[in-house]
Design an enzyme around this catalytic site. Sequence first.
Site, mmCIF file in Angstrom:
data_model
loop_
_atom_site.group_PDB
_atom_site.id
_atom_site.type_symbol
_atom_site.label_atom_id
_atom_site.label_comp_id
_atom_site.label_asym_id
_atom_site.label_seq_id
_atom_site.Cartn_x
_atom_site.Cartn_y
_atom_site.Cartn_z
ATOM 1 N N LYS A 45 6.436 -2.036 1.897
ATOM 2 C CA LYS A 45 5.274 -1.434 2.574
ATOM 3 C C LYS A 45 4.063 -2.348 2.410
ATOM 4 O O LYS A 45 3.241 -2.174 1.498
ATOM 5 C CB LYS A 45 5.008 -0.029 2.013
ATOM 6 N N GLU A 98 12.007 2.391 14.287
ATOM 7 C CA GLU A 98 11.171 3.505 13.825
ATOM 8 C C GLU A 98 9.900 3.547 14.656
ATOM 9 O O GLU A 98 9.733 2.752 15.590
ATOM 10 C CB GLU A 98 10.846 3.354 12.333
ATOM 11 N N TYR A 127 0.828 -1.202 0.000
ATOM 12 C CA TYR A 127 0.000 0.000 0.000
ATOM 13 C C TYR A 127 0.864 1.254 0.000
ATOM 14 O O TYR A 127 2.088 1.185 0.189
ATOM 15 C CB TYR A 127 -0.958 -0.006 1.200
ATOM 16 N N LEU A 136 11.045 1.152 7.117
ATOM 17 C CA LEU A 136 10.450 1.604 5.864
ATOM 18 C C LEU A 136 11.236 2.818 5.366
ATOM 19 O O LEU A 136 11.604 3.691 6.154
ATOM 20 C CB LEU A 136 8.983 2.000 6.076
HETATM 21 N N1 PLP Z 1 7.696 3.826 8.866
HETATM 22 C C1 PLP Z 1 6.577 3.101 8.871
HETATM 23 C C2 PLP Z 1 6.568 1.787 9.565
HETATM 24 C C3 PLP Z 1 5.416 3.571 8.240
HETATM 25 O O1 PLP Z 1 4.285 2.823 8.260
HETATM 26 C C4 PLP Z 1 5.444 4.833 7.627
HETATM 27 C C5 PLP Z 1 4.259 5.368 6.954
HETATM 28 O O2 PLP Z 1 3.203 4.758 6.930
HETATM 29 C C6 PLP Z 1 6.635 5.573 7.648
HETATM 30 C C7 PLP Z 1 7.753 5.031 8.272
HETATM 31 C C8 PLP Z 1 6.730 6.929 6.991
HETATM 32 O O3 PLP Z 1 6.764 6.777 5.598
HETATM 33 P P1 PLP Z 1 6.276 7.940 4.639
HETATM 34 O O4 PLP Z 1 7.092 9.137 4.985
HETATM 35 O O5 PLP Z 1 6.573 7.440 3.276
HETATM 36 O O6 PLP Z 1 4.825 8.141 4.902
#
Ligand code: PLP
Length: 286
Positions: free
Chosen positions: A150, A182, A33, A206
């Site tokens: 993701k 994170e 997603y 991520l």
């Molecule tokens: N880390 C995780 C586990 C996430 O689920 C998300 C966003 O959903 C992020 C980091 C931040 O990613 P982004 O900046 O692409 O939204």
Amino acid sequence: MSQIVYVNGDYVAAADAKVSVFDRGFLMADAVYEVTSVIGGKIVDFDGHATRLQRSMRELDMVPPVTMDELLAIHRELITRNNLDEGGIYLQITRGAPTERDFAWPDPEEVPCGIVLFTFSKPLVDSKVMDEGIKVVSLPDERWGRRDIKTTQLLYPSYAKMQAKKQGAQDAWLVEDGFVTEGTANNAYIVKDGTIITRQLSNDILHGITRAAILRFAKEAQMKIEERPFTIAEAQEADEAFVTSATGFCQPVIEIDGAQIGSGVPGNISKRLREIYTAEMTAAAI
Ligand code: PLP
């Protein structure tokens, strides 16, 4: 006005939208997603999200059901049909719906991937979190090892968020082998003596699209950056802490496991980064 969603080629009222009970996203979280933010009716960093989506699909041998140009057109059509000014677009691609449940992946020639998109309205630019900051607690990182993809396997992050809420915090920072990976749905940072510290990219986290933009803007503003793991103890001694995500932008963290960070109010670097990010991304939205 009823909400219009996109399901496998059709724009339909949310109440009429249907996916199969055999959909592997539903049965096995076999789905990837993206969440992309929208400001002033325009999409923020579509290319970043489309590139990560393609990578997630490649890593899992999924065949994209639409081209990235078609995907952009669907995003725009949904913004128009839902009259969306500020908020986001959720996109999910699943490995489709075979006729029976089987752990082995179906042949993509026979079972095409499914695709669903919907919009949501949410204030992003003016957020009270920015004035107040959030509290986080630490929890063990018990997710699978490919967090760089993701996927919709979100049970543990959602469980962790609930544990955090039960402890009076808004979110959890996940810890593995003594170091912060994170947040449940965001990337984590601390600031010490003017240096921004955040874990380096690997399969452990991520690869945040907001993270990439924030680090680029920080570099352009001559801020110092160290990409390395840090512990909760180091974070508690930091001058500032913050998290980044597509719909949260840059949010200050003011307390970790009950310890106040800095002077207990949002720090100047987090504030500055949020300002720059908001201005630059609003200007570049398409
Ligand atoms: N880390 C995780 C586990 C996430 O689920 C998300 C966003 O959903 C992020 C980091 C931040 O990613 P982004 O900046 O692409 O939204």
